[in-house]
Design a protein around this motif. Structure first.
Motif, mmCIF file in Angstrom:
data_model
loop_
_atom_site.group_PDB
_atom_site.id
_atom_site.type_symbol
_atom_site.label_atom_id
_atom_site.label_comp_id
_atom_site.label_asym_id
_atom_site.label_seq_id
_atom_site.Cartn_x
_atom_site.Cartn_y
_atom_site.Cartn_z
ATOM 1 N N ALA A 158 0.854 -1.110 -0.093
ATOM 2 C CA ALA A 158 0.061 -0.008 0.013
ATOM 3 C C ALA A 158 0.909 1.302 0.002
ATOM 4 C CB ALA A 158 -0.916 -0.047 1.110
ATOM 5 N N GLN A 159 1.974 1.361 0.801
ATOM 6 C CA GLN A 159 2.784 2.394 0.986
ATOM 7 C C GLN A 159 3.516 2.714 -0.458
ATOM 8 O OE1 GLN A 159 3.133 4.816 3.243
ATOM 9 N NE2 GLN A 159 4.735 6.030 1.667
ATOM 10 N N THR A 160 4.129 1.458 -1.013
ATOM 11 C CA THR A 160 4.823 1.635 -2.368
ATOM 12 C C THR A 160 3.855 2.018 -3.228
ATOM 13 O OG1 THR A 160 6.251 -0.041 -1.428
ATOM 14 C CG2 THR A 160 6.166 0.397 -3.745
ATOM 15 N N ALA A 161 2.638 1.650 -3.441
ATOM 16 C CA ALA A 161 1.720 1.991 -4.479
ATOM 17 C C ALA A 161 1.288 3.407 -4.435
ATOM 18 C CB ALA A 161 0.535 1.129 -4.351
ATOM 19 N N LYS A 162 1.192 3.870 -3.024
ATOM 20 C CA LYS A 162 1.009 5.591 -2.826
ATOM 21 C C LYS A 162 2.080 6.099 -3.485
ATOM 22 C CE LYS A 162 -0.036 8.599 0.905
ATOM 23 N NZ LYS A 162 0.137 8.689 2.534
#
Length: 151
Positions: free
Chosen positions: A89-93
């Protein structure tokens, strides 16, 4: 698809043709991925791992263009499960934030302020997807380049 949507490399009928072909290619790739996943929770089996880390950026990237796995498919369920992981989720953000402002690149290309390098995957995909004219136009406008030769 960023070459078409963000960079404005093709318009009208040619853009529609390339985008339609890209959607077909992606659907086939997603069917193949679904077969590879099978009934497993993760691409590597019981644990989230390298295979999942290798696939999710492409699934999320294509979703950014509205090309998502079929609703109700194993691949869609896997993507939801993978994207629920805090690291993903953090990397996608961060990936989404990194492309903010890409709509301005098309203007930079047209004004000759940005010259995109076409090599390997980008060149092959554009030609095989019906965009040879995109490459030829970019070379004529001098806003597409190839890897420079060493002297």
């Amino acid at each position: 698809l960023g070459e078409i949507r963000y960079m404005g490399r093709a318009k009208g009928e040619l853009a529609s043709k390339i985008e339609a072909r890209a959607a077909q290619q992606l659907a086939a790739w997603q069917r193949w991925l679904t077969q590879q996943l099978g009934d497993a929770e993760w691409f590597g089996g019981a644990s989230f791992g390298w295979a999942d880390l290798s696939v999710i950026p492409y699934i999320n990237g294509s979703a950014g263009f509205g090309l998502v796995p079929a609703a109700g498919s194993r691949l869609a369920a896997w993507a939801k499960h993978a994207n629920a992981r805090p690291s993903v989720a953090q990397t996608a953000k961060e990936a989404t934030a990194s492309i903010a402002g890409m709509d301005a690149v098309g203007d930079l290309i047209e004004r000759g302020l940005f010259k995109r390098e076409y090599r390997d995957h980008r060149l092959e995909w554009m030609i095989k997807t019906g965009g040879l004219q995109v490459v030829l136009d970019g070379l004529a406008k001098d806003n597409i380049r190839f890897t420079p030769e060493f002297e």
